[in-house]
Design a protein around this motif. Structure first.
Motif, mmCIF file in Angstrom:
data_model
loop_
_atom_site.group_PDB
_atom_site.id
_atom_site.type_symbol
_atom_site.label_atom_id
_atom_site.label_comp_id
_atom_site.label_asym_id
_atom_site.label_seq_id
_atom_site.Cartn_x
_atom_site.Cartn_y
_atom_site.Cartn_z
ATOM 1 N N GLN A 1 19.067 42.648 43.305
ATOM 2 C CA GLN A 1 20.459 43.785 44.595
ATOM 3 C C GLN A 1 19.814 45.131 44.087
ATOM 4 O O GLN A 1 19.015 46.138 45.141
ATOM 5 N N TYR B 1 17.361 46.312 46.343
ATOM 6 C CA TYR B 1 17.689 46.285 47.783
ATOM 7 C C TYR B 1 18.273 47.770 47.762
ATOM 8 O O TYR B 1 18.368 48.151 48.720
ATOM 9 N N ASP B 2 19.040 47.670 46.887
ATOM 10 C CA ASP B 2 20.598 49.410 46.776
ATOM 11 C C ASP B 2 18.983 50.183 47.107
ATOM 12 O O ASP B 2 19.239 51.554 47.980
ATOM 13 N N ALA C 1 15.990 50.612 47.779
ATOM 14 C CA ALA C 1 15.336 50.888 49.115
ATOM 15 C C ALA C 1 16.901 51.271 50.663
ATOM 16 O O ALA C 1 16.192 51.730 51.850
ATOM 17 N N LYS C 2 17.520 50.692 50.357
ATOM 18 C CA LYS C 2 18.259 50.739 51.080
ATOM 19 C C LYS C 2 18.368 53.088 50.950
ATOM 20 O O LYS C 2 18.650 53.174 52.269
ATOM 21 N N LEU C 3 18.708 53.146 50.210
ATOM 22 C CA LEU C 3 19.121 54.529 49.970
ATOM 23 C C LEU C 3 17.942 55.205 51.289
ATOM 24 O O LEU C 3 18.452 56.085 51.352
ATOM 25 N N PHE C 4 16.723 55.017 50.811
ATOM 26 C CA PHE C 4 16.001 55.641 51.244
ATOM 27 C C PHE C 4 15.390 55.397 52.720
ATOM 28 O O PHE C 4 15.584 56.189 53.324
ATOM 29 N N GLU C 5 16.169 54.471 53.530
ATOM 30 C CA GLU C 5 16.717 53.730 54.949
ATOM 31 C C GLU C 5 17.233 55.189 55.855
ATOM 32 O O GLU C 5 17.672 55.387 56.804
ATOM 33 N N LYS C 6 18.495 55.540 54.549
ATOM 34 C CA LYS C 6 19.348 56.476 55.545
ATOM 35 C C LYS C 6 19.106 57.659 55.165
ATOM 36 O O LYS C 6 17.776 57.908 55.016
ATOM 37 N N ARG C 7 19.553 58.707 56.223
ATOM 38 C CA ARG C 7 19.359 59.759 56.553
ATOM 39 C C ARG C 7 19.416 60.452 55.589
ATOM 40 O O ARG C 7 21.188 60.585 55.303
ATOM 41 N N ARG C 8 19.328 61.566 55.068
ATOM 42 C CA ARG C 8 19.179 62.747 54.064
ATOM 43 C C ARG C 8 20.353 63.657 54.544
ATOM 44 O O ARG C 8 19.830 64.056 55.233
ATOM 45 N N SER D 1 23.342 62.586 48.148
ATOM 46 C CA SER D 1 23.317 60.270 48.551
ATOM 47 C C SER D 1 22.018 60.483 49.508
ATOM 48 O O SER D 1 21.370 61.461 49.187
ATOM 49 N N LEU E 1 20.177 60.188 45.588
ATOM 50 C CA LEU E 1 20.529 59.207 44.742
ATOM 51 C C LEU E 1 19.629 57.699 44.194
ATOM 52 O O LEU E 1 19.835 57.451 43.518
#
Lengths: 305, 517, 159
Positions: free
Chosen positions: A52, A55-56, A58-65, A211, A215
C-alpha cells in the motif's frame, strides 16, 4: 593515489552507500506496509495490502501539483537530499557526529518547508516539530558520545569492527535511544507535529499544506529515514565485522520497531510539555549515568577498541 | 402518563420577564428553554423554568415592533435562545450579552416566521465577540491595506502576539461542522469564538407542511444518533396533547429501545473522544463494541441508525422471543468486551494524564451556564429527566450517575457508568415486559399544547407541541441538550491548551445536527 | 499506471445531514467494515484527498465551505453524494434553509441512496467513484501535473 588503490580503500564504503541509496526506499516502504498491517491487526481490522505505501506514493505522483509557493517545494527537495546524504554517510561508515549534524539539517529543511507554506496548521506543526527536536537531540548526541566512549571512535566503520557489541557497555543509552525513536518514527504518544492518521487538532500538522508529488517526496524521505534509523539501532549490536552480529542487530532493530507499533497503539498523544520533560529526564538519567559508570569502570575511552 | 404533571402557564408582560428571571434564579430554578410562537399578529415569547419535577411556562405577548429585554444578565445561557428569537422572529432583544444581530444561523430566508419583514432582517453583518474575563476592546478601528475596517478579533491576531487558528467547520476530529476561531498565544487558547448555523435546516417549521402523524419521521431525523429518542419525544408530546394512553407493552419497549440508543451513543462517544486525544486503537475497539448493539437494532427495527419504529400511540413493530434473546446475548457480550476498554479509559497512564483536571466545570458554573446531561452530572448534580417517570421508567429502579470532579475524566466516567446502568435497565424492563397491544389508535387531531421532557444520551431534551385542531401542528419546538451545553463549552475552552480543544469539544458530546435542527 | 484506484484518499464533510449518514461514513473505517483494506484512508485534509464524500443537503451558509473544500482538492478528484439528502435534499427538501442536493454547488459523480445510507452502499459508491476517478485521470493533460509551464497553460485553459 591511483584508481585501484582508491577502490581498495573505499570500494566497500561506496558500494554500501550506493546500495543504501538504491534499496532504502524499498526497505522503508515495505517496513511502512508491514507497520500498517500490524497496526490494523492491533485495532481489530484486516488492514491494507502490504504494498500500500508504494501505491500511495505512486498515486501522489499522478496528482496535479498544487503548491502554496515554489519555496516550499524547494525545501522539500532539500529535505529529501539531505536525508539521503545522511543515510549514505552512515552506510559509508562515516563520522557519527557529521551524521547527526546532517540529520538535524535535513529536519530543519523540513520545518522551513512547513513555515514557508504559511498556514496556521503547518506553522503550529512546524513549531511542534522544533519542540520535538529539542526533546530528542540531547539523547541522540549523548548516544554518539556513548559510542565513542565504548569503542574509541566516532567512525561507523570503526565501530563495526570493535571488540565487542557497543550495547554491552552502553545498555542504558540504548534504552534511552529507543525512547526518543518514538519521536522520529512519529508514533503515539509523541506524534505531536504530524500523525500517521489525520485525526488531530492541527489536521496533518506539518504536512497539511503539501500535496501531490511534494507529499510523495516527504513520504520517500521518511522511508530513507526509517531505514538508517533501523541501521542505527542495529549498530549497537555489531562487533568485529561479524556478519552474524549484523543479522542479530537487524533482528533486534525489527523487534524495537514492533514495540514502537505496540506503543503507538496503547498510548494517547501527550502534550508537548510532558514530551520534552520525559525525553530530557530519560536522556539525563540513562545518558549521564551510563557515561559516568563507563568513565569510572574503564577510566577512559575506547574500552572495546 | 408521567409524574411530570406540575406544569403551569402564566401570562406576563414582556418587561416583567427580567423580574421573573431574577426571582426564579434566587429560587434555584433552571432556565429550561425559551421559544417564540406567532399568534394573531404578535409573537408570544415563552420562558420555561424547571425545579425538580415542576415545570413553569411564563408567556409574554410581544406586539410587533416592540423590543424585549434580555435576561442574559441573569441566565447567561439564554443568549442562544434570544439570538434565535432575533433570527427566526425578527424580534429585537435589548442588552443581549452576546449579540449576533440576526446572523446566528445565517439563513437563506431571513426571519422565516415573519416573512412580512422581507430580506432585510434586523441587522448588521459583523460577528460578535464573546466577552472574556481579561478583555479590552482596541480603541480605534483597525483598517486593512484597502482602508476597510478589520474585525476587531482578526486585527488583534495580527497586531498582538497571537495567532488565530480556525477550527472547523471541516475538521478531521469533528464529525460535524461547528466553527471556532481559536485565538492562540503559543499553544494556549485565550479566546474561543463559536459560530454555528452550518447545518440549520429549519425543520421546526416543516410541521406546517406535514401531517402530524407523518412528522414523526422528520422528528426522528433531527439527529441520526439520538434518532429513536427524538421520535419518542415528539410522540410523547403529541400523545399527551391528544390524551392518548399508550399501551404498557409499548412503554416498556420504548424504554428498552431508548436505553439501547444510550448504549450506542455512549460507546460511540468513547471512540470519538479516544480519537480526539490520538488513541486510534481505542477508537476502533469502541466502535467495534458499538456494532454489537447496532446489529440488534437492525434485527428489531430494520435500520442501523434511523429506525422509524416509533409512532404516535405506540410502536410500529413488536418484538418476539428470538429478538429478546439476541438482545440479551448482545448485552452480555457488550459487558464483557467493554471491560478492558473501561480500564484503558480510566487507568491507562497517558489517558489519565490527558483527561484528569482538564476542562473543569465547577458545580456552580455547571448550573450557571445551564449545562445538562452527563456534563451536569459530572459536576455533581444528580439531575436526570428519566426520574420524571415517562415511558416505563416509573416501574424501574435506578439512580442518576453522579461524579464530582467536573473534569473530562469525570464526564468519561459518568458515560461509562451510564452504559452499565442502561444494560441493567434493559434487563429490568425485559424481565417485566407485559404482553398486549403495542399501539393505541389515533383518533382526532391535536388541539392544545404540551411540553415533553426526555433524557437523551446527551442530556434533557424538550419537545413542545401546539396544535390547533387541524392535521398540521401550529408550532413544534425542540430544545436539544447540546444547544444548552455550548455556553459551558465556551467556558471550558478559555485558557486551555490547543491540544485539549478536540477533547473539550467532544466531552460535551456535541450533536450539532440536534442543536441547529 | 492507475495507482489512483489503489490508493483513494477521502475527505468527508457533513453538509446539513442528520448525522445518520455521517456516522455510517465513520463506521466504514472501523473494524466491521474496514475500508483501509482497499487502501482507502480518511485524510480529513482536502489537499491530500481524492474523493469528496458529502452527506446532507447544502444550505446557504455551508455552500461556500463545500465549494472551498472542493477547490482545495488537487485534480483529479470526484464527488460522492452520500444519502438522499445530499442527492436531492431528501426529507428536508421543503425546509426554508435548504438549497437542495449537493449538485446545486458541486459536480457530483456518484449518488449513494439511502436514509441513512448503509456502510455497504457507501463503500459501493466509493468503488464506483474510483472508475470515474480513473477516467478523469486519463482526461487530464499528461504533463499538467509535472511541469510548471504546463500547469500554467492548463490554468489559462480553464479560465
Amino acid at each position: 593515489m591511483n584508481v585501484n588503490a582508491f577502490l581498495a580503500a573505499y570500494g566497500v564504503r561506496i558500494l554500501s552507500a550506493a546500495l543504501y541509496v538504491l534499496l532504502a526506499p524499498l526497505f522503508g516502504g515495505l517496513l511502512a506496509g508491514v507497520d500498517r498491517r500490524i497496526t490494523a491487526r492491533m485495532q481489530g481490522r484486516k488492514g491494507p495490502p502490504l504494498l500500500q505505501p508504494f501505491y500511495d506514493v505512486a498515486k501522489l505522483f499522478e496528482k496535479r501539483r498544487v503548491s502554496v509557493n515554489k519555496l516550499q517545494n524547494f525545501f522539500v527537495v532539500l529535505f529529501l537530499v539531505f536525508l539521503v546524504f545522511t543515510g549514505a554517510l552512515f552506510f559509508a561508515g562515516g563520522d557519527l557526529l557529521l551524521f547527526i549534524f546532517a540529520f538535524t539539517l535535513a529536519a530543519l529543511f523540513f520545518i522551513s518547508a512547513a513555515y514557508a507554506a504559511n498556514s496556521p496548521y503547518s506553522a503550529i506543526g512546524a513549531e511542534r516539530e522544533l519542540l520535538q527536536m529539542m526533546a530528542y537531540e540531547p539523547m541522540v548526541l549523548l548516544t554518539a558520545v556513548g559510542f565513542y566512549m565504548a569503542t574509541g571512535s566516532f567512525q561507523v566503520g570503526d565501530i563495526l569492527f570493535a571488540k565487542g557489541p557497543a550495547v554491552a557497555s552502553i545498555p542504558a543509552l540504548f534504552l534511552g535511544f529507543c525512547y526518543v525513536l518514538t519521536f522520529k518514527f512519529r508514533k503515539s504518544p509523541f506524534d505531536l507535529s504530524t500523525s500517521h492518521h489525520g485525526h488531530q487538532e492541527i489536521v496533518k500538522g506539518i504536512t497539511t499544506e503539501f500535496s501531490g508529488s511534494s507529499l510523495a517526496l516527504i513520504e520517500i524521505a521518511h522511508w530513507y529515514e526509517a531505514t538508517f534509523l533501523i541501521a542505527f539501532v542495529a549498530l549497537f549490536f555489531v562487533w568485529g565485522g561479524n556478519p552474524w552480529s549484523v543479522l542479530l542487530g537487524l533482528g533486534v532493530a525489527l523487534v524495537v520497531y514492533f514495540l514502537e507499533i505496540l506503543i503507538d497503539n496503547t498510548f494517547a498523544r501527550v502534550k508537548w510539555q510532558l514530551a520534552i520533560q520525559s525525553a530530557w529526564i530519560v536522556a539525563g538519567t540513562t545518558g549521564f549515568l551510563n557515561l559516568l559508570v563507563l568513565t569510572l569502570v574503564q577510566g577512559g575511552a575506547g574500552w572495546l577498541s | 402518563m408521567n409524574r411530570d404533571t406540575v406544569r403551569t402557564v402564566t401570562a406576563i408582560e414582556p418587561l416583567e420577564a427580567l423580574a421573573v428571571a431574577q426571582h426564579r434564579r434566587l429560587g434555584g430554578w433552571r432556565l429550561v428553554q425559551m421559544h417564540g410562537t406567532r399568534v394573531d399578529g404578535a409573537t408570544e415569547v415563552n420562558y420555561a423554568y424547571a425545579l425538580d419535577g415542576a415545570l413553569e411556562i411564563l408567556r409574554a405577548r410581544v406586539p410587533d415592533g416592540t423590543a424585549i429585554p434580555s435576561i442574559t444578565g441573569i441566565y447567561f445561557a439564554a443568549f442562544h435562545y434570544e439570538n434565535e428569537l432575533q433570527d427566526l422572529f425578527g424580534l429585537k432583544v435589548t442588552d443581549l450579552a452576546v449579540d449576533y444581530k440576526g446572523h446566528f444561523y445565517k439563513l437563506k430566508q431571513t426571519t422565516p416566521y415573519r416573512p412580512d419583514l422581507g430580506v432585510e432582517g434586523i441587522g448588521s453583518v459583523e460577528a460578535p465577540r464573546v466577552p472574556m474575563a481579561e478583555d479590552a476592546e482596541p480603541a480605534a478601528t483597525p483598517r486593512d491595506a484597502h482602508g476597510r475596517p478589520v474585525p476587531a478579533r482578526i486585527a488583534e491576531g495580527i497586531t498582538g502576539n497571537r495567532t488565530i487558528v480556525p477550527f472547523g467547520p471541516q475538521h478531521p476530529v469533528l464529525p460535524e461542522p461547528i466553527h471556532l476561531d481559536l485565538v492562540l498565544e503559543d499553544e494556549k487558547v485565550v479566546e474561543a469564538i463559536p459560530s454555528i448555523g452550518f447545518i440549520h435546516r429549519g425543520l421546526e417549521k416543516l410541521v406546517e407542511k406535514r401531517d402530524f402523524v407523518d412528522y414523526v419521521y422528520v422528528a426522528e431525523r433531527i439527529c441520526g444518533i439520538c434518532s429513536f429518542m427524538h421520535g419518542m419525544g415528539y410522540c410523547l408530546a403529541v400523545e399527551n396533547t391528544m390524551g392518548i394512553e399508550v399501551p404498557k407493552r409499548a412503554d416498556y419497549l420504548r424504554t428498552v429501545l431508548a436505553e439501547m440508543a444510550r448504549i450506542h451513543n455512549h460507546t460511540m462517544w468513547l471512540g470519538l473522544v479516544a480519537d480526539a486525544f490520538g488513541f486510534e486503537s481505542l477508537f476502533m475497539h469502541s466502535w467495534r463494541v458499538r456494532e454489537i448493539i447496532l446489529d440488534v437494532f437492525e434485527e428489531i427495527t430494520g435500520g442501523r441508525v434511523i429506525f422509524s419504529i416509533c409512532r404516535i400511540g405506540g410502536l410500529r413493530r413488536d418484538v418476539d422471543e428470538r429478538q429478546i434473546d439476541l438482545l440479551m446475548k448482545a448485552l452480555d457480550r457488550i459487558e464483557k468486551e467493554l471491560e478492558p476498554l473501561v480500564s484503558a479509559f480510566t487507568q491507562e497512564y497517558s489517558v489519565v494524564h490527558r483527561m484528569t483536571g482538564v476542562g473543569v466545570l465547577s458545580k456552580a458554573e455547571a448550573y450557571e451556564l445551564g449545562a445538562l446531561g452527563p456534563m451536569l452530572r459530572a459536576s455533581g448534580w444528580a439531575l436526570d429527566t428519566r426520574l420524571l417517570g415517562y415511558a416505563a421508567y416509573d416501574d424501574l429502579r435506578f439512580a442518576p450517575v453522579v461524579e464530582t470532579a467536573g473534569d473530562c475524566m469525570a464526564r468519561t466516567k459518568v458515560r461509562i457508568r451510564e452504559t452499565a446502568q442502561s444494560i441493567g435497565l434493559i434487563r429490568q424492563a425485559v424481565a417485566k415486559l407485559p404482553p398486549g397491544e403495542i399501539a393505541a389508535p389515533v383518533k382526532g387531531t391535536p388541539n392544545g399544547e404540551f411540553m415533553a421532557r426526555v433524557e437523551q444520551p446527551r442530556g434533557e431534551a424538550i419537545y413542545y407541541v401546539r396544535g390547533n385542531g387541524t392535521r398540521f401542528l401550529e408550532r413544534f419546538r425542540v430544545r436539544t441538550p447540546t444547544f444548552a451545553n455550548v455556553p459551558a463549552l465556551v467556558k471550558t475552552l478559555q485558557g486551555c491548551q490547543l491540544a485539549d480543544v478536540p477533547m473539550l469539544v467532544l466531552t460535551i458530546d456535541p450533536c450539532i445536527s440536534c442543536t441547529e435542527r | 499506471m492507475a495507482f489512483l484506484k489503489r490508493s483513494p484518499w477521502m475527505i468527508h464533510y457533513d453538509g446539513s445531514s442528520c448525522n445518520g449518514c455521517d456516522i455510517e461514513v465513520l463506521a466504514c473505517l472501523t473494524p466491521v467494515y474496514d475500508v483501509e483494506r482497499f487502501g482507502i484512508v480518511n485524510t480529513g485534509n482536502p489537499k491530500h484527498a481524492d474523493i469528496f464524500l458529502l452527506t446532507g443537503a447544502v444550505n446557504e451558509q455551508n455552500r461556500e465551505v463545500v465549494r472551498n473544500i472542493y477547490d482545495q482538492m488537487p485534480e483529479p478528484k470526484v464527488v460522492v453524494a452520500v444519502g438522499i439528502c445530499a442527492t436531492s435534499g431528501g426529507i428536508f427538501r421543503e425546509c426554508y434553509n435548504i438549497l437542495g442536493g449537493a449538485d446545486k454547488v458541486l459536480p457530483v459523480d456518484v449518488y449513494v441512496p439511502g436514509c441513512a445510507a448503509r456502510p455497504e452502499s457507501i463503500i459501493d459508491g466509493v468503488v464506483k467513484a474510483l472508475a470515474v476517478l480513473e477516467e478523469k485521470r486519463r482526461a487530464l493533460p499528461p504533463r499538467a501535473r509535472r511541469g510548471r509551464r504546463a500547469e500554467a497553460s492548463a490554468q489559462g485553459g480553464n479560465a
